[in-house]
Write a protein that holds these residues in place. Structure first.
Motif, PDB file in Angstrom:
ATOM      1  N   TYR A  38       0.934  -1.189   0.272  1.00  0.00           N
ATOM      2  CA  TYR A  38       0.264   0.228  -0.189  1.00  0.00           C
ATOM      3  C   TYR A  38       0.951   0.676  -0.255  1.00  0.00           C
ATOM      4  CZ  TYR A  38      -3.624   3.666   1.882  1.00  0.00           C
ATOM      5  OH  TYR A  38      -3.877   4.962   1.592  1.00  0.00           O
ATOM      6  N   ASN A  39       0.484   2.444  -0.525  1.00  0.00           N
ATOM      7  CA  ASN A  39       1.089   3.539  -1.036  1.00  0.00           C
ATOM      8  C   ASN A  39       0.286   4.476  -1.621  1.00  0.00           C
ATOM      9  OD1 ASN A  39       2.670   5.217  -2.141  1.00  0.00           O
ATOM     10  ND2 ASN A  39       4.137   4.473  -2.338  1.00  0.00           N
ATOM     11  N   VAL A  40       0.405   5.261  -0.696  1.00  0.00           N
ATOM     12  CA  VAL A  40      -0.511   6.595  -0.996  1.00  0.00           C
ATOM     13  C   VAL A  40      -1.107   7.520  -2.801  1.00  0.00           C
ATOM     14  CG1 VAL A  40      -1.374   8.684  -0.236  1.00  0.00           C
ATOM     15  CG2 VAL A  40      -0.576   7.318   1.465  1.00  0.00           C
ATOM     16  N   PHE A  41       0.580   6.974  -2.872  1.00  0.00           N
ATOM     17  CA  PHE A  41      -0.106   7.177  -4.542  1.00  0.00           C
ATOM     18  C   PHE A  41      -0.213   6.675  -6.033  1.00  0.00           C
ATOM     19  CE2 PHE A  41       2.433  10.757  -2.212  1.00  0.00           C
ATOM     20  CZ  PHE A  41       1.795  11.943  -2.180  1.00  0.00           C
ATOM     21  N   LYS A  42      -0.217   5.443  -5.509  1.00  0.00           N
ATOM     22  CA  LYS A  42      -0.730   4.693  -6.359  1.00  0.00           C
ATOM     23  C   LYS A  42      -2.095   4.212  -6.272  1.00  0.00           C
ATOM     24  CE  LYS A  42       2.140   0.356  -6.262  1.00  0.00           C
ATOM     25  NZ  LYS A  42       3.060  -0.888  -6.110  1.00  0.00           N
ATOM     26  N   GLU A  43      -2.039   3.904  -7.835  1.00  0.00           N
ATOM     27  CA  GLU A  43      -3.305   3.332  -7.585  1.00  0.00           C
ATOM     28  C   GLU A  43      -4.373   1.964  -7.487  1.00  0.00           C
ATOM     29  OE1 GLU A  43      -3.696   3.852 -11.658  1.00  0.00           O
ATOM     30  OE2 GLU A  43      -3.860   5.954 -12.117  1.00  0.00           O
ATOM     31  N   GLN A  44      -3.592   1.235  -7.388  1.00  0.00           N
ATOM     32  CA  GLN A  44      -3.607  -0.382  -6.952  1.00  0.00           C
ATOM     33  C   GLN A  44      -2.684  -0.854  -5.637  1.00  0.00           C
ATOM     34  OE1 GLN A  44      -3.767  -2.739 -10.555  1.00  0.00           O
ATOM     35  NE2 GLN A  44      -5.162  -1.897 -11.319  1.00  0.00           N
ATOM     36  N   THR A  45      -3.627  -1.765  -4.489  1.00  0.00           N
ATOM     37  CA  THR A  45      -2.536  -1.936  -3.740  1.00  0.00           C
ATOM     38  C   THR A  45      -2.758  -3.588  -4.087  1.00  0.00           C
ATOM     39  OG1 THR A  45      -3.301  -0.259  -2.214  1.00  0.00           O
ATOM     40  CG2 THR A  45      -2.572  -2.307  -1.137  1.00  0.00           C
ATOM     41  N   SER A  46      -1.571  -3.611  -3.863  1.00  0.00           N
ATOM     42  CA  SER A  46      -1.448  -5.364  -4.315  1.00  0.00           C
ATOM     43  C   SER A  46      -0.611  -6.635  -2.714  1.00  0.00           C
ATOM     44  CB  SER A  46      -0.419  -5.897  -5.669  1.00  0.00           C
ATOM     45  OG  SER A  46      -1.015  -5.289  -6.410  1.00  0.00           O
ATOM     46  N   PHE A 243      15.764   7.222  15.706  1.00  0.00           N
ATOM     47  CA  PHE A 243      14.940   5.962  16.302  1.00  0.00           C
ATOM     48  C   PHE A 243      14.187   5.331  15.354  1.00  0.00           C
ATOM     49  CE2 PHE A 243      17.123   9.315  19.213  1.00  0.00           C
ATOM     50  CZ  PHE A 243      17.456   8.418  19.845  1.00  0.00           C
ATOM     51  N   TYR A 244      13.473   4.497  16.131  1.00  0.00           N
ATOM     52  CA  TYR A 244      12.783   2.980  15.050  1.00  0.00           C
ATOM     53  C   TYR A 244      11.459   4.404  14.878  1.00  0.00           C
ATOM     54  CZ  TYR A 244      10.781  -1.187  13.952  1.00  0.00           C
ATOM     55  OH  TYR A 244      10.317  -2.590  12.790  1.00  0.00           O
ATOM     56  N   VAL A 245      10.896   4.492  15.654  1.00  0.00           N
ATOM     57  CA  VAL A 245       9.521   5.341  15.556  1.00  0.00           C
ATOM     58  C   VAL A 245       9.795   6.941  14.915  1.00  0.00           C
ATOM     59  CG1 VAL A 245       7.588   6.297  16.659  1.00  0.00           C
ATOM     60  CG2 VAL A 245       8.689   4.602  17.708  1.00  0.00           C
ATOM     61  N   PHE A 246      10.852   7.343  14.861  1.00  0.00           N
ATOM     62  CA  PHE A 246      10.854   8.331  13.461  1.00  0.00           C
ATOM     63  C   PHE A 246      11.249   7.809  12.341  1.00  0.00           C
ATOM     64  CE2 PHE A 246      14.534  11.109  11.181  1.00  0.00           C
ATOM     65  CZ  PHE A 246      13.243  12.242  11.066  1.00  0.00           C
ATOM     66  N   TYR A 247      11.886   6.238  12.343  1.00  0.00           N
ATOM     67  CA  TYR A 247      12.043   6.117  10.946  1.00  0.00           C
ATOM     68  C   TYR A 247      10.691   5.430  10.174  1.00  0.00           C
ATOM     69  CZ  TYR A 247      13.909   2.644   7.290  1.00  0.00           C
ATOM     70  OH  TYR A 247      13.672   1.916   5.840  1.00  0.00           O
ATOM     71  N   LEU A 248       9.509   4.427  11.185  1.00  0.00           N
ATOM     72  CA  LEU A 248       8.727   4.666  10.942  1.00  0.00           C
ATOM     73  C   LEU A 248       7.812   6.010  10.804  1.00  0.00           C
ATOM     74  CD1 LEU A 248       7.023   2.066  13.354  1.00  0.00           C
ATOM     75  CD2 LEU A 248       5.488   3.844  12.115  1.00  0.00           C
ATOM     76  N   TRP A 249       7.862   7.005  11.095  1.00  0.00           N
ATOM     77  CA  TRP A 249       6.645   8.383  10.674  1.00  0.00           C
ATOM     78  C   TRP A 249       7.369   8.736   9.492  1.00  0.00           C
ATOM     79  CZ3 TRP A 249       8.792  12.845   9.698  1.00  0.00           C
ATOM     80  CH2 TRP A 249       7.996  13.891   9.659  1.00  0.00           C
ATOM     81  N   ARG A 250       9.213   8.254   9.072  1.00  0.00           N
ATOM     82  CA  ARG A 250       9.423   8.916   7.616  1.00  0.00           C
ATOM     83  C   ARG A 250       9.024   8.095   6.701  1.00  0.00           C
ATOM     84  NH1 ARG A 250      15.960  10.042   7.698  1.00  0.00           N
ATOM     85  NH2 ARG A 250      16.145   8.123   7.235  1.00  0.00           N
ATOM     86  N   THR A 251       8.869   6.820   6.783  1.00  0.00           N
ATOM     87  CA  THR A 251       8.565   5.998   5.997  1.00  0.00           C
ATOM     88  C   THR A 251       7.472   6.015   5.509  1.00  0.00           C
ATOM     89  OG1 THR A 251      10.238   4.111   7.031  1.00  0.00           O
ATOM     90  CG2 THR A 251       8.323   3.344   5.653  1.00  0.00           C
ATOM     91  N   GLY A 252       6.370   6.583   6.640  1.00  0.00           N
ATOM     92  CA  GLY A 252       5.099   5.855   6.371  1.00  0.00           C
ATOM     93  C   GLY A 252       4.475   7.589   5.721  1.00  0.00           C
ATOM     94  N   PHE A 253       4.660   8.437   6.470  1.00  0.00           N
ATOM     95  CA  PHE A 253       4.471   9.999   5.853  1.00  0.00           C
ATOM     96  C   PHE A 253       5.480  10.854   5.355  1.00  0.00           C
ATOM     97  CE2 PHE A 253       2.822   8.344   9.732  1.00  0.00           C
ATOM     98  CZ  PHE A 253       1.693   8.678   9.653  1.00  0.00           C
TER      99      PHE A 253
END
Length: 295
Positions: A38-46, A243-253
């Motif tokens: 899942y990616n916000v800018f992808k039309e389809q999620t596989s 830090f792990y949560v910062f990396y998580l946030w950066r990856t997701g948002f």
């Protein structure tokens, strides 16, 4: 019986519904998303199965182990520092001295200062060129430091900034200390014991349940550190404070890889559960209660 059950469920329903809607539901959704691309800018999620997890542990994502190592280092430094310092401050604040309420208020106030305001204060204090701490060290002819701007000192510096807000932990220790009966201390006085005997044989054993609780909460909070990395360091220098949560946030948002970020979140959940379980299991040998019963 049924009537009591009905009213019990009725009054607890807001908490139950809140947990299901705002906690359990998002957790299940993130678990499902962690098995997709899942990616916000992808039309389809596989559906990709465990590829996100394979990406982490195969070494394809070098920052995963980097962020995990940085976070472990932070936890190892911060947890003992918070517990020991909070306990010592609580012992001092538990003494019967004039102005005790004022001192307790002063210790607690920093814990309610907004994270951004607190971070800005520490950025100024730890500035290598114009910061107050380096200025005082220079005046005392002591070596200065680059603090947040050097790879070898950034994590200890971040730990230092978090010790600013240990007021809530101190208050919990105070609650535990206030529950110790004075009769135990009077018995030590009769036997001719001093302050060390009181601390070793009465205070520490009687406050172990409070130490246990504060240790659990400090471990969980330390693994979830985010504000300091986001505001103070942005993961630098050279990812030494990633830090792990910062990396998580950066990856997701920032990178919008929500599927992979969800997988990262579940790994963090498992890590926290593991260390919490370890503390619970080992507590049987060191946590004591007033009646002599162990956990």
């Amino acid at each position: 019986m049924r009537k009591g059950l009905f009213y019990g469920l009725l009054f607890t329903s807001p908490a139950i519904l809140g947990f299901i809607i705002f906690t359990l539901g998002p957790m299940i959704a993130s678990l499902v998303l962690s098995l997709t691309d899942y990616n916000v800018f992808k039309e389809q999620t596989s559906f990709i199965g465990f590829q996100n997890y394979s990406r982490m542990f195969s070494g394809e994502d070098e920052l995963f182990f980097k962020s995990l190592g940085v976070t472990f280092y932070f936890v190892i430094l911060r947890v003992p520092a918070v517990i020991i310092l909070s306990f010592c401050i609580a012992l001092l604040l538990n003494m019967n001295v004039r102005g005790r309420a004022i001192f307790r208020t002063i210790i607690y106030l920093p814990s309610i200062v907004p994270a951004v305001a607190s971070a800005m204060i520490w950025m100024w204090l730890l500035n290598p060129d114009l910061g107050l701490i380096n200025s005082v060290l220079s005046w005392l002819h002591l070596p200065t430091s680059n603090w947040l701007y050097a790879e070898n000192s950034v994590i200890p510096s971040v730990v230092l900034t978090t010790l600013w807000g240990i007021g809530s932990t101190v208050i919990i220790f105070l609650a535990g200390l206030s529950g110790i009966s004075k009769q135990y201390y009077e018995a030590i006085d009769v036997d001719g014991g001093g302050w060390y005997s009181k601390l070793r044989h009465i205070t520490i054993p009687m406050v172990t349940p409070t130490i246990f609780f504060n240790t659990i909460m400090t471990i969980i909070g330390s693994f979830q550190v985010f504000n300091e990395a986001y505001i103070l360091t942005e993961g630098g220098p050279n990812n030494q404070s990633l830090f792990y949560v910062f990396y998580l946030w950066r990856t997701g948002f920032r990178d919008t890889e929500m599927g992979y970020a969800s997988a990262l979140a579940w790994i963090l959940f498992i890590v926290i559960m593991f260390f919490t379980f370890i503390v619970f299991k080992t507590s049987k040998s060191w946590v004591y209660y007033e009646g002599g019963e162990r956990t």
